[in-house]
Design an enzyme around this catalytic site. Structure first.
Site, PDB file in Angstrom:
ATOM      1  N   TYR A 148       1.963   5.409  65.484  1.00 19.80           N
ATOM      2  CA  TYR A 148       3.277   5.149  66.228  1.00 19.80           C
ATOM      3  C   TYR A 148       3.317   3.792  66.148  1.00 19.80           C
ATOM      4  CZ  TYR A 148       6.224   3.736  70.049  1.00 19.80           C
ATOM      5  OH  TYR A 148       7.311   3.311  70.700  1.00 19.80           O
ATOM      6  N   HIS A 196       3.396   9.592  80.788  1.00 16.57           N
ATOM      7  CA  HIS A 196       3.447   8.198  81.490  1.00 16.57           C
ATOM      8  C   HIS A 196       2.635   8.196  82.957  1.00 16.57           C
ATOM      9  CE1 HIS A 196       6.418   7.715  78.156  1.00 16.57           C
ATOM     10  NE2 HIS A 196       5.432   6.781  77.825  1.00 16.57           N
ATOM     11  N   GLY A 291      -7.282   4.738  71.988  1.00 18.37           N
ATOM     12  CA  GLY A 291      -6.182   3.752  71.439  1.00 18.37           C
ATOM     13  C   GLY A 291      -5.656   2.987  72.580  1.00 18.37           C
TER      14      GLY A 291
END
Ligand code: UDP
Length: 337
Positions: A148, A196, A291
């Protein structure tokens, strides 16, 4: 439809989360706008101003993009359309390189053909990778650690080349953690799946989720959880207008961070949510998410210097309050549910 002579701003992905708040703010300020959105992640209902033309389609559709440039006098492109799930980018990297890096070249080619020379780009703090220091300024090296972030960095680099070769000037806006919703609760964040932290924690209070898991409490941070810089989506929206104005004033291309400069830990978010909602967030603790850097905090001074931009919502309270209003809307909140 605005006449061809009237300068129009083309917004890709304008029915998405950050795009729709920017579109609404710009429409309210009288900008003529055309939104191009394939509605895969965007929502038709997120476009709330009648003056805005919504064209359903993808930026990979060369004929469609060409027809838009033929029909309207496109003065600038604000490019939001992108995929933004870090985990998915690791599983399916070509999806990200295709959509986030390769496909926007269609737009840049069309801009070149039609003499459109301004491009505002949704970049990300993920282009920095694991920071060597915080707060992160724009001079920090860009070493993304997932596809990304890499897909976004590559487009930043392509934009620099297009500036040198064709004079297409760009604003590369590196967002930190976008959060919150419109003040009236009419538009907000609606991702499927929702990954999120803030919306997930709020969903655990509306019984959409049983609980949330804190991904790692063993980081080298004061309370052991990850620290992020949460920036209200309305502050982000305003920054796009200022970036456009800067390019309209013929300033050169630039990259800048959009964050508050204040780090907030996962636990602090949970505490703030409990305080604002007077409810207890059901919590579990899990392993670190792959990550996730321990800390991502912006140094936002450049945005202040060149755009005169400062966040209006300096702490995360307004983001949580507006997200909480949005999520509990009587029309059952989010757009299609
Ligand atoms: N996070 C978490 N539980 C969740 C979602 C997120 O602990 O259910 C953590 C995540 O590991 C990160 C922070 O919250 O440290 C913010 O994550 P989010 O996905 O909101 O944004 P990101 O920083 O990945 O863009």
């Amino acid at each position: 439809m605005p006449p061809k002579s009237k300068k129009t701003i083309l917004v890709t992905g304008g029915a998405g989360y950050i795009g729709s708040h920017t579109v609404r703010m710009m429409a309210e300020q009288g900008y003529p706008l055309v939104v191009l959105d394939n509605l895969v992640y965007g929502h038709e209902k997120a476009i709330v101003n009648d003056s805005v033309q919504l064209i359903k389609g993808g930026i990979e559709d060369k004929a469609l993009v060409e027809s838009i440039f033929e029909e309207y006098h496109i003065e600038a492109v604000i490019h939001f359309a992108a995929y933004a799930f870090v985990g998915e980018s690791v599983e399916d990297p070509t999806k990200y390189y295709r959509n986030n890096t390769a496909v926007p070249i269609v737009m840049l080619d069309a801009m070149q053909r039609h003499g459109c020379d301004k491009f505002i780009f949704s970049s990300t703090c993920a282009t920095y990778g694991d920071p060597h220091y915080v707060p992160i300024d724009e001079k920090h090296q860009q070493m993304p650690i997932n596809p990304y972030g890499k897909s976004k960095l590559m487009l930043e680099q392509i934009l620099q080349d297009c500036d040198h070769a064709h004079g297409i000037r760009s604003a590369r806006l590196r967002y930190f953690n976008a959060a919150g919703a419109s003040l009236d609760g009419r538009i907000g964040e609606d991702h499927v799946p929702e990954t999120h932290l803030i919306p997930r924690a709020l969903m655990s209070l509306t019984s959409e989720l049983d609980k949330i898991t804190i991904f790692g409490a063993d980081y080298e941070t004061p309370d052991g959880t990850c620290i992020r810089d949460y920036i209200h989506v309305l502050d982000l929206a305003r920054a796009h207008i200022l970036a456009l104005e800067r390019l309209q004033q013929n300033h050169p291309s630039f990259s800048c961070n959009l964050g508050t400069g204040h780090g907030v830990s996962v636990k602090e978010i949970v505490d703030a949510i409990e305080k604002i909602t007077s409810k207890k967030v059901p919590l579990a603790y899990g392993p670190r998410r792959k990550g996730d850097p321990p800390q991502l905090v912006a140094d936002p001074r450049l945005a202040k210097e060149i755009l005169g931009w400062e966040p209006e919502y300096k702490d995360v309270t307004k983001a949580i309050e507006t997200a909480w209003i949005w999520i509990r809307q009587p029309h059952s909140g989010r757009y299609e549910r």
